[in-house]
Design a protein around this motif. Structure first.
Motif, PDB file in Angstrom:
ATOM      1  N   SER A 426      29.770   9.565 -10.124  1.00 51.84           N
ATOM      2  CA  SER A 426      29.103   8.261 -10.079  1.00 51.84           C
ATOM      3  C   SER A 426      29.885   7.199 -10.829  1.00 51.84           C
ATOM      4  O   SER A 426      29.437   6.055 -10.926  1.00 51.84           O
ATOM      5  CB  SER A 426      27.700   8.374 -10.701  1.00 51.84           C
ATOM      6  OG  SER A 426      26.925   9.330 -10.008  1.00 51.84           O
ATOM      7  N   ASP A 428      33.011   4.762 -10.964  1.00 58.18           N
ATOM      8  CA  ASP A 428      33.966   4.221  -9.992  1.00 58.18           C
ATOM      9  C   ASP A 428      35.408   4.206 -10.498  1.00 58.18           C
ATOM     10  O   ASP A 428      36.303   3.714  -9.811  1.00 58.18           O
ATOM     11  CB  ASP A 428      33.542   2.816  -9.537  1.00 58.18           C
ATOM     12  CG  ASP A 428      33.455   1.809 -10.678  1.00 58.18           C
ATOM     13  OD1 ASP A 428      33.955   2.102 -11.780  1.00 58.18           O
ATOM     14  OD2 ASP A 428      32.887   0.723 -10.454  1.00 58.18           O
ATOM     15  N   SER A 452      30.749   6.664  -4.432  1.00 51.12           N
ATOM     16  CA  SER A 452      30.451   6.087  -5.743  1.00 51.12           C
ATOM     17  C   SER A 452      31.550   6.352  -6.771  1.00 51.12           C
ATOM     18  O   SER A 452      31.539   5.770  -7.856  1.00 51.12           O
ATOM     19  CB  SER A 452      29.123   6.641  -6.271  1.00 51.12           C
ATOM     20  OG  SER A 452      29.132   8.054  -6.285  1.00 51.12           O
TER      21      SER A 452
END
Length: 567
Positions: A426, A428, A452
């Motif tokens: 999650s 980036d 993500s």
């Protein structure tokens, strides 16, 4: 006032009967009493001018009938639509006879005349003096009728500022804003008033939940949608561009855009926003609100504890509930009217396995994940699916840090090569580092990574085009489509900002479920219709034919300068 003379308690009809009682003038056989009764009879039969003459003769006499004479003179003037004269007579009653036992009837009639003359502030000042509970229902009807006729938004906002405690005034303003305004400040005002007073069409806390539910289940010609997001209105600062809850505001703005689209299709939805953060107690307060009980569709809440409270209530009361961002299938267990707008993590694992099988790769896999609980959960679910399907998982590790540190943790090499690699993160920043780590280890097998894990604005196109890379991308938007381009242009013109992915999500979700309510009714019973893909939606659509979670899970690949769906 026509509406009350014909349909509800007459403005003066019942009062005529009440004031006729002998207890208000113990002068039996007296000439004044006979004249008074005859005058009242003339008012009842519509002979107003003659009645006024008779009543005027009683006004100068020092007797107990004088305030009644002034009052019925005002009644006659009111029925002749001479509202100024009616108010003048009532003012004299109020000023000359301050201890008159029927003074609150005079306040009510004065307010009625002021309303008819468009003097709303004057009317409200007199209505505020009424404490008689038996008049409360009549006051409510009077206010709802006249406030509902005001079409000047500025005027209604000014009135509400002057009388902030008046519920009927607040609900009339909410209704007018919802019908006529798209201004952000107006919508925020509507949200605040809705949070405090409920939604138009309710009668207040005295109405039972069963009565509200019966009303909601009727074919009203419109649908009420409750949006339960952490708007944090008390903390709102228009000058702050970066807000921790910006995603909630973007979701809501997308919902408002879909509302306009639905209206163009003949589907009327009334959207009411409730400011609900991570507070289960406030959720319990909310479900006792008769306005909320009129909801046909509930979107949210976004936090687990208030979600449990609202989901239970919605299920018991036949409301459709949509979780806009959640990916836990636990939220919809044994809740036939609760839906996930996003595919659950279980569904993402299933669809990823199906895609891997379509690639025809061999059965050795490596699985990696980032630091969040969601990352490790998805990796664990995918590992379980692989093992159940007969795959061998040769490496499974948590990764963080630089490309070098990631490569040092992995237990794969040219001699121990996986046939495909899966990475869930999650953060980036992780995606490009992970690809660099694979390059260091000279791993060229197909790679599937959650979208993500990448910053789509920061990472260059070369990041995605150097290897056989596929992105698990539930929020995929094809920006080359005309529909998306038109939406962005319309949104920019309306909000003066570029829409985020949350805006797209809010729009698609409201558009889909609004259409389903119109097609299927409040309980959405026909499962076969619960699918929608194509140019109408900005993301990839919805499919609930087999379960209450969205089964559409896009997997994309970078090709010819853009991402395209490959599954």
């Amino acid at each position: 006032m026509k509406i009350f003379l014909n349909r509800h308690r007459p403005v003066v009809g019942l009062i005529l009967c009440l004031l006729w009682q002998p207890s208000y003038g113990q002068t039996s056989g007296d000439a004044n009493e006979r004249r008074y009764k005859a005058a009242v009879r003339l008012v009842q039969t519509g002979q107003y001018d003659q009645a006024k003459k008779e009543l005027q003769s009683l006004m100068d006499r020092s007797n107990r009938l004088a305030p009644y004479a002034y009052y019925y003179y005002a009644v006659a003037a009111f029925r002749q639509k001479n509202y100024g004269q009616a108010r003048n007579m009532l003012k004299q009653v109020i000023d000359r006879f301050p201890d008159w036992q029927k003074m609150e009837d005079a306040y009510y009639l004065y307010a009625s005349a002021a309303m008819e003359a468009g003097q709303y502030e004057d009317a409200l000042s007199y209505l505020s003096r009424i404490s008689d509970a038996s008049l409360r229902n009549d006051v409510d009807k009077l206010e709802r009728h006249f406030f509902g006729q005001i079409t000047d938004l500025r005027q209604l906002k000014q009135l509400q500022r002057e009388f902030p405690e008046n519920r009927n005034l607040a609900l009339a303003l909410v209704s007018l804003i919802q019908r006529t305004s798209s201004d952000k400040a107006d919508l925020e005002l509507s949200d605040r008033l809705t949070n405090r007073f409920g939604v138009p069409g309710t009668t207040g806390s005295g109405q039972t939940a069963a009565a509200v539910r019966t009303e909601r289940n009727r074919n009203k010609g419109y649908f009420n949608v409750a949006v339960l997001f952490p708007f944090r209105i008390d903390e709102f600062d228009a000058n702050r561009r970066a807000r921790t809850n910006q995603y909630a505001i973007d979701l809501y703005n997308g919902i408002q855009m879909a509302k306009a689209k639905l209206q163009s299709e003949g589907i009327t939805v009334n959207v009411f926003a409730y400011d609900l953060d991570n507070d289960a107690e406030k959720a319990r307060e909310l479900i006792t609100n008769p306005g909320f009980a009129q909801s046909d569709l509930v979107i949210g809440p976004l936090y687990a504890e208030p979600n449990k409270v609202v989901t239970s209530f919605a299920g018991e009361n036949g409301m459709v509930l949509v979780n806009p961002l959640a990916t836990s299938s636990d939220l919809i267990q044994e809740q036939p009217l609760a839906f996930l707008a996003q595919p659950s993590l279980e569904k993402q694992a299933d669809k990823t396995l199906a895609f891997v099988r379509s690639l025809g790769v061999s059965r050795k896999a490596a699985i990696y994940y980032g630091s969040s609980r969601k990352d490790s959960t998805l990796a664990s679910l995918y590992e379980t699916r692989l093992r159940e399907a007969g795959f061998q998982v040769i490496d499974r590790k948590k990764l963080s840090g630089t490309a070098e540190s990631m490569a040092a943790i992995m237990r794969i090499s040219e001699l121990n090569k996986p046939d495909h690699v899966f990475f869930s993160s999650s953060s980036d920043d992780d995606g490009s580092r992970f690809l660099a780590a694979l390059s260091r280890l000279r791993i060229t097998a197909p790679v599937i990574v959650t979208a993500s894990a990448f910053d789509m604005y920061k990472n260059s196109s070369s990041t995605f085009g150097r290897r056989e890379l596929y992105l698990l991308y539930p929020d995929y938007v094809d920006f080359s489509r005309e529909q998306v381009d038109q939406f962005q242009e319309a949104y920019l013109g309306r909000r003066n900002i570029i829409p985020s992915v949350f805006t797209f999500q809010g729009y698609d979700m409201m558009l889909f479920f609004g259409r389903q309510l119109a097609k299927n009714g409040p309980q959405i019973q026909r499962r076969t219709t619960l699918r929608a893909e194509g140019d109408d939606y900005l993301l990839s659509g919805f499919d609930y034919r087999n379960s209450n979670e969205n089964e559409i899970v896009p997997i994309v690949k970078f090709n010819d300068g853009r991402f395209i769906k490959v599954n």
